[in-house]
Write a protein that holds these residues in place. Sequence first.
Motif, PDB file in Angstrom:
ATOM      1  N   TYR A  71       0.834  -1.192   0.000  1.00  0.00           N
ATOM      2  CA  TYR A  71       0.000   0.000   0.000  1.00  0.00           C
ATOM      3  C   TYR A  71       0.878   1.254   0.000  1.00  0.00           C
ATOM      4  O   TYR A  71       1.894   1.313   0.698  1.00  0.00           O
ATOM      5  CB  TYR A  71      -0.902   0.059   1.247  1.00  0.00           C
ATOM      6  CG  TYR A  71      -1.835  -1.111   1.392  1.00  0.00           C
ATOM      7  CD1 TYR A  71      -3.106  -1.083   0.826  1.00  0.00           C
ATOM      8  CD2 TYR A  71      -1.456  -2.237   2.106  1.00  0.00           C
ATOM      9  CE1 TYR A  71      -3.959  -2.161   0.959  1.00  0.00           C
ATOM     10  CE2 TYR A  71      -2.304  -3.310   2.243  1.00  0.00           C
ATOM     11  CZ  TYR A  71      -3.557  -3.270   1.669  1.00  0.00           C
ATOM     12  OH  TYR A  71      -4.407  -4.338   1.808  1.00  0.00           O
ATOM     13  N   GLY A  80      -3.816   3.995  -0.607  1.00  0.00           N
ATOM     14  CA  GLY A  80      -4.301   3.368  -1.826  1.00  0.00           C
ATOM     15  C   GLY A  80      -5.036   2.081  -1.527  1.00  0.00           C
ATOM     16  O   GLY A  80      -5.083   1.619  -0.378  1.00  0.00           O
ATOM     17  N   ASN A  81      -5.619   1.459  -2.575  1.00  0.00           N
ATOM     18  CA  ASN A  81      -6.392   0.229  -2.388  1.00  0.00           C
ATOM     19  C   ASN A  81      -5.507  -0.999  -2.221  1.00  0.00           C
ATOM     20  O   ASN A  81      -5.988  -2.061  -1.848  1.00  0.00           O
ATOM     21  CB  ASN A  81      -7.332   0.007  -3.578  1.00  0.00           C
ATOM     22  CG  ASN A  81      -8.478   0.986  -3.582  1.00  0.00           C
ATOM     23  OD1 ASN A  81      -8.842   1.516  -2.546  1.00  0.00           O
ATOM     24  ND2 ASN A  81      -9.034   1.238  -4.743  1.00  0.00           N
TER      25      ASN A  81
END
Length: 437
Positions: A71, A80-81
């Motif tokens: 991440y 972020g994902n």
Amino acid sequence: MRNAAVTHTDVHWNRELPGKDMERVLTHDIKNNTRRSPGFTERFHPSRDTSNKTFILTISNMQPNDTAVYYCSVWGDISGNGSQLNVTSRLADPVLIQYPNISKVPEGDTVELQCAMYNASVNDTDVHWYHQRPGYDRQWTMSWFVNGTIRMFPDIQDRFQHSQDFSRNSYILTIVNVTLNDTAVHSCSVWSYIHGAGSQLNVTDANTPVLIQSPSLERVTEGQTARLQCTMRNAAVTHTDVHWNRELPGKDMERVLTHDIKNNTQWSPGFTERFHPSRDTSNKTFILTISNVQPSDTAVYYCSVWGDISGNGSQLSVTKLPENQLPPLTGIITGTLAFALLLSILSITILCVKKWACFQSRLKPESLPRTPEGELNTVYASVCGKMPNNKEEASTSAEPEEAELFYADIQFFRQNNSRPMSPIVEEATVYAAVKRA
């Protein structure tokens, strides 16, 4: 990164090993300095692509223990994902991963099924596609060979098309103008004995609503807001009630709320207005907004209409906030209260200083400068208390105390050593009547 320049903020890279907590890999600041956590070497190299506003983490000489979800994060709580990195042994067999797991489309649409391969190149390996309809055995669909030859089952028409995505090392099966008969589990296979898990394709009647959820994975930090969307085809979102359900890890599905066509919301016990439903009529979308998310909100959320028509689900993962870090809203409130307290203390201090200065000036009239002739260059005032005309009040005391004065006349005098003190005439000075009610 959107809405900000990658050159104006530090970036942190973290990773989550299977079954373990998140750990910091490194920090890359705006001065291009890198601070790596203990155990991480220069194999982990950060960089920036300013033209694409992108942070990059390059891992060289990868090892199987580098397998993790990585991440990127900025500003402490914006993450972020995540990117799943799978590192396998050089001698390991190919691994096939298929997606989407479930795809629901109306009759006549086009669907794309992908089969990503690890430990081998799609350009050097033959692939075979199969399908298994409900209640039937698995059947061969088509094969693609590295020499470019394609073979198909006799009943398969040109609606089935094969291609490759070299950037993702994936095989792709495209089915155009799908029919109800295409409803099946479609799987890929290499080396004859290595199979993917399959993708469930459900083809519905053209007039039956189809629900498509996004994002498939939403990862947020504790205290933030999550927004899940459910787009409906073949029907208007204003003409049907929508139900939001969730499936916690290891538990059965449970109803979160129901949002009817009259905009009324009925929450299930244990759910509050943190879970807020809405509709975007222009995009034919149902929306579930979850504010101040908690780790206990981690689940797969599903939208459903007509009782039995459901979306493919959105995975919500909530990352716990570090113990030494306040949630964003709490931090703002705390900062505001601290500023207000500091401003109050400053105001009180200024007021006290002014009062102290005034008191000191009254105690030391001799400190005022004298003229060369020796006369005091100041003005004195004689205060004569005045009693009210009321006889009853006047008889209580022959000489009133200060607290009993109702008002006082102040007359100003100037002292001069060469002549006796005399009152200054009204025209030559300023005088005041101080009255106390």
